[in-house]
Design a protein around this motif. Sequence first.
Motif, PDB file in Angstrom:
ATOM      1  N   ASP A 125      25.736  -2.926  35.175  1.00 47.75           N
ATOM      2  CA  ASP A 125      24.425  -3.499  34.852  1.00 47.75           C
ATOM      3  C   ASP A 125      23.292  -2.765  35.585  1.00 47.75           C
ATOM      4  O   ASP A 125      22.218  -2.541  35.024  1.00 47.75           O
ATOM      5  CB  ASP A 125      24.394  -4.983  35.215  1.00 47.75           C
ATOM      6  CG  ASP A 125      25.229  -5.832  34.272  1.00 47.75           C
ATOM      7  OD1 ASP A 125      25.542  -5.355  33.163  1.00 47.75           O
ATOM      8  OD2 ASP A 125      25.559  -6.969  34.651  1.00 47.75           O
ATOM      9  N   THR A 126      23.548  -2.395  36.827  1.00 50.81           N
ATOM     10  CA  THR A 126      22.532  -1.664  37.597  1.00 50.81           C
ATOM     11  C   THR A 126      22.236  -0.315  36.955  1.00 50.81           C
ATOM     12  O   THR A 126      21.069   0.099  36.841  1.00 50.81           O
ATOM     13  CB  THR A 126      23.002  -1.468  39.046  1.00 50.81           C
ATOM     14  OG1 THR A 126      23.150  -2.749  39.672  1.00 50.81           O
ATOM     15  CG2 THR A 126      21.997  -0.636  39.837  1.00 50.81           C
ATOM     16  N   ALA A 127      23.280   0.374  36.520  1.00 49.90           N
ATOM     17  CA  ALA A 127      23.091   1.673  35.859  1.00 49.90           C
ATOM     18  C   ALA A 127      22.324   1.514  34.555  1.00 49.90           C
ATOM     19  O   ALA A 127      21.424   2.307  34.253  1.00 49.90           O
ATOM     20  CB  ALA A 127      24.446   2.329  35.607  1.00 49.90           C
ATOM     21  N   LEU A 128      22.665   0.480  33.787  1.00 50.19           N
ATOM     22  CA  LEU A 128      21.958   0.228  32.529  1.00 50.19           C
ATOM     23  C   LEU A 128      20.488  -0.054  32.784  1.00 50.19           C
ATOM     24  O   LEU A 128      19.613   0.454  32.070  1.00 50.19           O
ATOM     25  CB  LEU A 128      22.587  -0.962  31.801  1.00 50.19           C
ATOM     26  CG  LEU A 128      23.859  -0.710  31.002  1.00 50.19           C
ATOM     27  CD1 LEU A 128      24.405  -2.033  30.474  1.00 50.19           C
ATOM     28  CD2 LEU A 128      23.588   0.243  29.848  1.00 50.19           C
ATOM     29  N   ALA A 129      20.194  -0.864  33.781  1.00 52.34           N
ATOM     30  CA  ALA A 129      18.805  -1.197  34.090  1.00 52.34           C
ATOM     31  C   ALA A 129      18.024   0.043  34.512  1.00 52.34           C
ATOM     32  O   ALA A 129      16.862   0.238  34.120  1.00 52.34           O
ATOM     33  CB  ALA A 129      18.751  -2.260  35.184  1.00 52.34           C
ATOM     34  N   ASP A 134      13.882   4.104  33.046  1.00 50.60           N
ATOM     35  CA  ASP A 134      13.495   5.505  32.920  1.00 50.60           C
ATOM     36  C   ASP A 134      13.106   5.831  31.478  1.00 50.60           C
ATOM     37  O   ASP A 134      12.071   6.468  31.223  1.00 50.60           O
ATOM     38  CB  ASP A 134      14.646   6.397  33.374  1.00 50.60           C
ATOM     39  CG  ASP A 134      14.275   7.868  33.454  1.00 50.60           C
ATOM     40  OD1 ASP A 134      13.070   8.195  33.386  1.00 50.60           O
ATOM     41  OD2 ASP A 134      15.190   8.706  33.577  1.00 50.60           O
ATOM     42  N   VAL A 135      13.932   5.393  30.528  1.00 50.18           N
ATOM     43  CA  VAL A 135      13.669   5.677  29.116  1.00 50.18           C
ATOM     44  C   VAL A 135      12.373   5.012  28.659  1.00 50.18           C
ATOM     45  O   VAL A 135      11.555   5.624  27.958  1.00 50.18           O
ATOM     46  CB  VAL A 135      14.860   5.230  28.245  1.00 50.18           C
ATOM     47  CG1 VAL A 135      14.512   5.309  26.770  1.00 50.18           C
ATOM     48  CG2 VAL A 135      16.083   6.100  28.542  1.00 50.18           C
ATOM     49  N   GLU A 136      12.164   3.766  29.071  1.00 48.70           N
ATOM     50  CA  GLU A 136      10.945   3.066  28.662  1.00 48.70           C
ATOM     51  C   GLU A 136       9.700   3.726  29.254  1.00 48.70           C
ATOM     52  O   GLU A 136       8.616   3.651  28.685  1.00 48.70           O
ATOM     53  CB  GLU A 136      11.011   1.598  29.079  1.00 48.70           C
ATOM     54  CG  GLU A 136      12.030   0.784  28.306  1.00 48.70           C
ATOM     55  CD  GLU A 136      11.799   0.864  26.806  1.00 48.70           C
ATOM     56  OE1 GLU A 136      10.640   0.806  26.363  1.00 48.70           O
ATOM     57  OE2 GLU A 136      12.801   1.006  26.056  1.00 48.70           O
ATOM     58  N   ALA A 137       9.854   4.388  30.387  1.00 45.77           N
ATOM     59  CA  ALA A 137       8.731   5.089  31.013  1.00 45.77           C
ATOM     60  C   ALA A 137       8.506   6.474  30.415  1.00 45.77           C
ATOM     61  O   ALA A 137       7.587   7.184  30.819  1.00 45.77           O
ATOM     62  CB  ALA A 137       8.970   5.209  32.522  1.00 45.77           C
ATOM     63  N   GLY A 138       9.360   6.855  29.445  1.00 45.38           N
ATOM     64  CA  GLY A 138       9.203   8.156  28.805  1.00 45.38           C
ATOM     65  C   GLY A 138      10.157   9.215  29.281  1.00 45.38           C
ATOM     66  O   GLY A 138      10.104  10.357  28.817  1.00 45.38           O
ATOM     67  N   ALA A 181      18.005  15.455  25.624  1.00 44.35           N
ATOM     68  CA  ALA A 181      16.751  16.165  25.362  1.00 44.35           C
ATOM     69  C   ALA A 181      16.317  16.031  23.909  1.00 44.35           C
ATOM     70  O   ALA A 181      15.177  16.335  23.568  1.00 44.35           O
ATOM     71  CB  ALA A 181      16.897  17.645  25.716  1.00 44.35           C
ATOM     72  N   GLN A 182      17.203  15.573  23.030  1.00 45.49           N
ATOM     73  CA  GLN A 182      16.870  15.463  21.619  1.00 45.49           C
ATOM     74  C   GLN A 182      16.007  14.233  21.360  1.00 45.49           C
ATOM     75  O   GLN A 182      16.181  13.187  21.987  1.00 45.49           O
ATOM     76  CB  GLN A 182      18.155  15.393  20.782  1.00 45.49           C
ATOM     77  CG  GLN A 182      18.985  16.658  20.868  1.00 45.49           C
ATOM     78  CD  GLN A 182      20.198  16.595  19.980  1.00 45.49           C
ATOM     79  OE1 GLN A 182      20.068  16.591  18.753  1.00 45.49           O
ATOM     80  NE2 GLN A 182      21.378  16.543  20.566  1.00 45.49           N
ATOM     81  N   GLU A 183      15.108  14.375  20.410  1.00 43.99           N
ATOM     82  CA  GLU A 183      14.173  13.300  20.107  1.00 43.99           C
ATOM     83  C   GLU A 183      14.916  12.036  19.692  1.00 43.99           C
ATOM     84  O   GLU A 183      15.791  12.064  18.831  1.00 43.99           O
ATOM     85  CB  GLU A 183      13.220  13.732  18.989  1.00 43.99           C
ATOM     86  CG  GLU A 183      12.139  12.722  18.695  1.00 43.99           C
ATOM     87  CD  GLU A 183      11.155  13.213  17.648  1.00 43.99           C
ATOM     88  OE1 GLU A 183      10.245  12.452  17.290  1.00 43.99           O
ATOM     89  OE2 GLU A 183      11.303  14.367  17.190  1.00 43.99           O
ATOM     90  N   GLY A 184      14.563  10.918  20.311  1.00 42.63           N
ATOM     91  CA  GLY A 184      15.149   9.635  19.980  1.00 42.63           C
ATOM     92  C   GLY A 184      16.517   9.382  20.584  1.00 42.63           C
ATOM     93  O   GLY A 184      17.018   8.255  20.536  1.00 42.63           O
ATOM     94  N   ARG A 185      17.126  10.402  21.172  1.00 40.66           N
ATOM     95  CA  ARG A 185      18.488  10.257  21.674  1.00 40.66           C
ATOM     96  C   ARG A 185      18.596   9.318  22.875  1.00 40.66           C
ATOM     97  O   ARG A 185      19.569   8.554  22.969  1.00 40.66           O
ATOM     98  CB  ARG A 185      19.071  11.632  22.004  1.00 40.66           C
ATOM     99  CG  ARG A 185      20.508  11.630  22.480  1.00 40.66           C
ATOM    100  CD  ARG A 185      21.479  11.003  21.483  1.00 40.66           C
ATOM    101  NE  ARG A 185      21.461  11.650  20.199  1.00 40.66           N
ATOM    102  CZ  ARG A 185      22.088  12.786  19.913  1.00 40.66           C
ATOM    103  NH1 ARG A 185      22.777  13.438  20.827  1.00 40.66           N
ATOM    104  NH2 ARG A 185      22.027  13.287  18.685  1.00 40.66           N
TER     105      ARG A 185
END
Length: 228
Positions: A125-129, A134-138, A181-185
Amino acid sequence: MGPGPLRRNRLYEQVVHQLLTWAASSGLGAGDRLPAERELAASLGVSRATLAQALVALEVTGVVAVRHGDGTVLLTAPRPDSVLAALDARREDLGAVIEAREALEVRLAALAARRRTDEDLAAIDTALAGMAADVEAGGRGVAGDEEFHAAVTAAGHSPLLARFMAEIADRIRDSRIESLAQEGRPHRSLEGHRAIAEAIRSGDPDAAAAAMAAHIHLVSDVPLLGGG
């Protein structure tokens, strides 16, 4: 002055060669930051997507670090020919890495569903969070992705399989960087992780194995460095 326009033949490799040549002629060395991607793409006369491919190529060969919010930083300044030779070797190795992941991680996910402890679930769960933040921040979520797979491996409680995973960790990291690095990945990878985590939490070995297999199939699609 930036680097000049390129011919469009094996374009990302030309970008790699031109960037390294330009960096050397500009006196850039380890620790120096490259210009912004938009500026580099305009100077080279290529799309930002092509430039991104070149930067991924340099990242997986250890030449640069691409840091969200901080740009691209040179780690070393090798000869362009040595980098292109390293990329050729990595392309040939990629299929073997994916096969190894399918053999090891699908089994580990099933074992994790049977053997996970509360501490294991907390680590997952910690890794997922961390990846989600990170992803939500771009960002691309590379560190969180790596931590997630490490947590699943640990939850499998198989020292021998964990040792095998450790032996190919560096090669897996290269394919991870290329994939994310791929868009949306990053978002799709995160959803795959959540499906794996849910199956492990539910104690369903078959579902965990299927979710991991689907996830590896997704991330095995890493064409950035595979074409001419």
